[in-house]
Design a protein around this motif. Sequence first.
Motif, PDB file in Angstrom:
ATOM      1  N   TYR A  76       0.973  -1.044   0.004  1.00 26.31           N
ATOM      2  CA  TYR A  76       0.033   0.174  -0.136  1.00 26.31           C
ATOM      3  C   TYR A  76       0.658   1.534  -0.079  1.00 26.31           C
ATOM      4  O   TYR A  76       1.833   1.263   0.596  1.00 26.31           O
ATOM      5  CB  TYR A  76      -0.726   0.264   1.230  1.00 26.31           C
ATOM      6  N   THR A  77       0.403   2.252  -0.681  1.00 29.14           N
ATOM      7  CA  THR A  77       1.032   3.528  -0.702  1.00 29.14           C
ATOM      8  C   THR A  77      -0.142   4.626  -0.292  1.00 29.14           C
ATOM      9  O   THR A  77      -1.245   4.708  -1.010  1.00 29.14           O
ATOM     10  CB  THR A  77       1.452   3.979  -1.932  1.00 29.14           C
ATOM     11  N   LEU A  78       0.145   5.166   0.841  1.00 25.92           N
ATOM     12  CA  LEU A  78      -1.084   5.971   1.614  1.00 25.92           C
ATOM     13  C   LEU A  78      -0.107   7.466   1.701  1.00 25.92           C
ATOM     14  O   LEU A  78       0.762   7.832   1.667  1.00 25.92           O
ATOM     15  CB  LEU A  78      -1.161   5.802   2.955  1.00 25.92           C
ATOM     16  N   MET A  79      -1.540   8.374   1.575  1.00 21.79           N
ATOM     17  CA  MET A  79      -0.906   9.964   1.432  1.00 21.79           C
ATOM     18  C   MET A  79      -2.105  10.692   2.214  1.00 21.79           C
ATOM     19  O   MET A  79      -3.344  10.348   1.828  1.00 21.79           O
ATOM     20  CB  MET A  79      -0.723  10.523   0.232  1.00 21.79           C
TER      21      MET A  79
ATOM     22  N   ALA B 296       4.131   0.207   1.627  1.00 23.33           N
ATOM     23  CA  ALA B 296       5.345   0.506   1.105  1.00 23.33           C
ATOM     24  C   ALA B 296       5.918   2.041   1.286  1.00 23.33           C
ATOM     25  O   ALA B 296       7.137   2.069   1.090  1.00 23.33           O
ATOM     26  CB  ALA B 296       5.171   0.042  -0.316  1.00 23.33           C
ATOM     27  N   ALA B 297       4.826   2.880   1.367  1.00 28.32           N
ATOM     28  CA  ALA B 297       5.036   4.177   1.313  1.00 28.32           C
ATOM     29  C   ALA B 297       4.156   4.997   1.880  1.00 28.32           C
ATOM     30  O   ALA B 297       2.830   4.785   1.789  1.00 28.32           O
ATOM     31  CB  ALA B 297       5.437   4.635   0.055  1.00 28.32           C
ATOM     32  N   LEU B 298       4.465   6.059   2.766  1.00 32.50           N
ATOM     33  CA  LEU B 298       3.583   6.927   3.398  1.00 32.50           C
ATOM     34  C   LEU B 298       3.923   8.288   3.060  1.00 32.50           C
ATOM     35  O   LEU B 298       5.075   8.623   3.238  1.00 32.50           O
ATOM     36  CB  LEU B 298       3.412   6.942   4.948  1.00 32.50           C
ATOM     37  N   ILE B 299       3.288   9.018   2.559  1.00 26.07           N
ATOM     38  CA  ILE B 299       3.311  10.711   2.187  1.00 26.07           C
ATOM     39  C   ILE B 299       2.594  11.394   3.072  1.00 26.07           C
ATOM     40  O   ILE B 299       1.298  11.388   3.161  1.00 26.07           O
ATOM     41  CB  ILE B 299       3.237  10.933   0.943  1.00 26.07           C
TER      42      ILE B 299
ATOM     43  N   VAL C  87       8.974   7.119   4.085  1.00 23.98           N
ATOM     44  CA  VAL C  87       8.135   8.091   4.421  1.00 23.98           C
ATOM     45  C   VAL C  87       8.746   9.264   4.161  1.00 23.98           C
ATOM     46  O   VAL C  87       9.818   9.598   4.326  1.00 23.98           O
ATOM     47  CB  VAL C  87       8.017   8.055   6.178  1.00 23.98           C
ATOM     48  N   LEU C  88       7.634  10.202   3.548  1.00 26.16           N
ATOM     49  CA  LEU C  88       8.089  11.318   2.915  1.00 26.16           C
ATOM     50  C   LEU C  88       7.205  12.526   3.563  1.00 26.16           C
ATOM     51  O   LEU C  88       6.022  12.191   3.711  1.00 26.16           O
ATOM     52  CB  LEU C  88       7.886  11.490   1.534  1.00 26.16           C
ATOM     53  N   VAL C  89       7.893  13.368   4.336  1.00 33.78           N
ATOM     54  CA  VAL C  89       6.952  14.486   4.872  1.00 33.78           C
ATOM     55  C   VAL C  89       7.386  15.779   3.911  1.00 33.78           C
ATOM     56  O   VAL C  89       8.417  16.160   3.603  1.00 33.78           O
ATOM     57  CB  VAL C  89       7.336  14.944   6.254  1.00 33.78           C
ATOM     58  N   VAL C  90       6.308  16.212   3.363  1.00 28.07           N
ATOM     59  CA  VAL C  90       6.367  17.422   2.528  1.00 28.07           C
ATOM     60  C   VAL C  90       5.818  18.477   3.400  1.00 28.07           C
ATOM     61  O   VAL C  90       4.651  18.767   3.834  1.00 28.07           O
ATOM     62  CB  VAL C  90       5.517  17.248   1.093  1.00 28.07           C
TER      63      VAL C  90
ATOM     64  N   ALA D  52      14.679   8.004  11.845  1.00 32.53           N
ATOM     65  CA  ALA D  52      15.478   8.869  11.117  1.00 32.53           C
ATOM     66  C   ALA D  52      15.463   8.681   9.530  1.00 32.53           C
ATOM     67  O   ALA D  52      15.824   9.424   8.874  1.00 32.53           O
ATOM     68  CB  ALA D  52      17.014   8.523  11.669  1.00 32.53           C
ATOM     69  N   GLY D  53      14.785   7.728   9.252  1.00 32.41           N
ATOM     70  CA  GLY D  53      14.556   7.339   7.839  1.00 32.41           C
ATOM     71  C   GLY D  53      13.595   8.139   7.253  1.00 32.41           C
ATOM     72  O   GLY D  53      13.541   8.004   5.960  1.00 32.41           O
ATOM     73  N   MET D  54      12.887   9.107   8.108  1.00 36.14           N
ATOM     74  CA  MET D  54      11.749   9.888   7.184  1.00 36.14           C
ATOM     75  C   MET D  54      12.582  11.018   6.329  1.00 36.14           C
ATOM     76  O   MET D  54      13.441  11.737   6.900  1.00 36.14           O
ATOM     77  CB  MET D  54      11.130  10.686   8.592  1.00 36.14           C
ATOM     78  N   GLU D  55      12.229  10.993   5.296  1.00 32.45           N
ATOM     79  CA  GLU D  55      12.388  12.101   4.385  1.00 32.45           C
ATOM     80  C   GLU D  55      11.865  13.202   4.488  1.00 32.45           C
ATOM     81  O   GLU D  55      10.667  13.121   4.633  1.00 32.45           O
ATOM     82  CB  GLU D  55      12.728  11.574   2.769  1.00 32.45           C
TER      83      GLU D  55
END
Length: 183
Positions: free
Chosen positions: A18-21, A45-48, A121-124, A145-148
């Motif tokens: 899953y990719t969630l945003m 797989a990814a969280l935005i 994980v991406l934080v915009v 720490a892996g948060m981009e």
Amino acid sequence: LSAHAAATIRRQDPSGPYTLMGYSYGTVVAFETARRLSELGGEVAALILLDPIAPWKDALRDLRAIYRPLKQGDALAATRRAFETVEVALGLEGRSPTAIDDAHRIAMRRYRPEPLALPRVLVVSAAENPAAWTARREWRRLIGAGMEVMEHPGEHFTMVRAPHVWALTSRLEAWLGAALRPM
């Protein structure tokens, strides 16, 4: 909301990936949905998180909820918000919320997130959001720490509107393409 979202997602695809945003309040729902999906054995797989808030840490949010009606000359609404804020802070609220906004506000104040390890994980953050740094620090505590982090032009509301949204779309497509590429 997250329990319903996780159940709906699992009905469509029981295991993922899953990719969630989420955006704003939706970042809390997306994070909690990812946690629930992970607990149920699904692969996230990814969280935005687009300009995430941290309502469990944001005391200024309550003050703004009181100030806005005052600024508009509505002392009665400001008084009602002040009493609601105190009731929730003390755990005394007993009435049912009268509006969806009230229900969301109460849920956000009560929510206490647990740390969650996810592969991507991406934080915009909106470049012109003065609360972004505080929120990012709180999300990093939860995600690790892996948060981009990616800063994007605009403030909280304009970052997802033209003209900024077109560049945001391109940046997210590029990040997803790299983040979800098999290694």
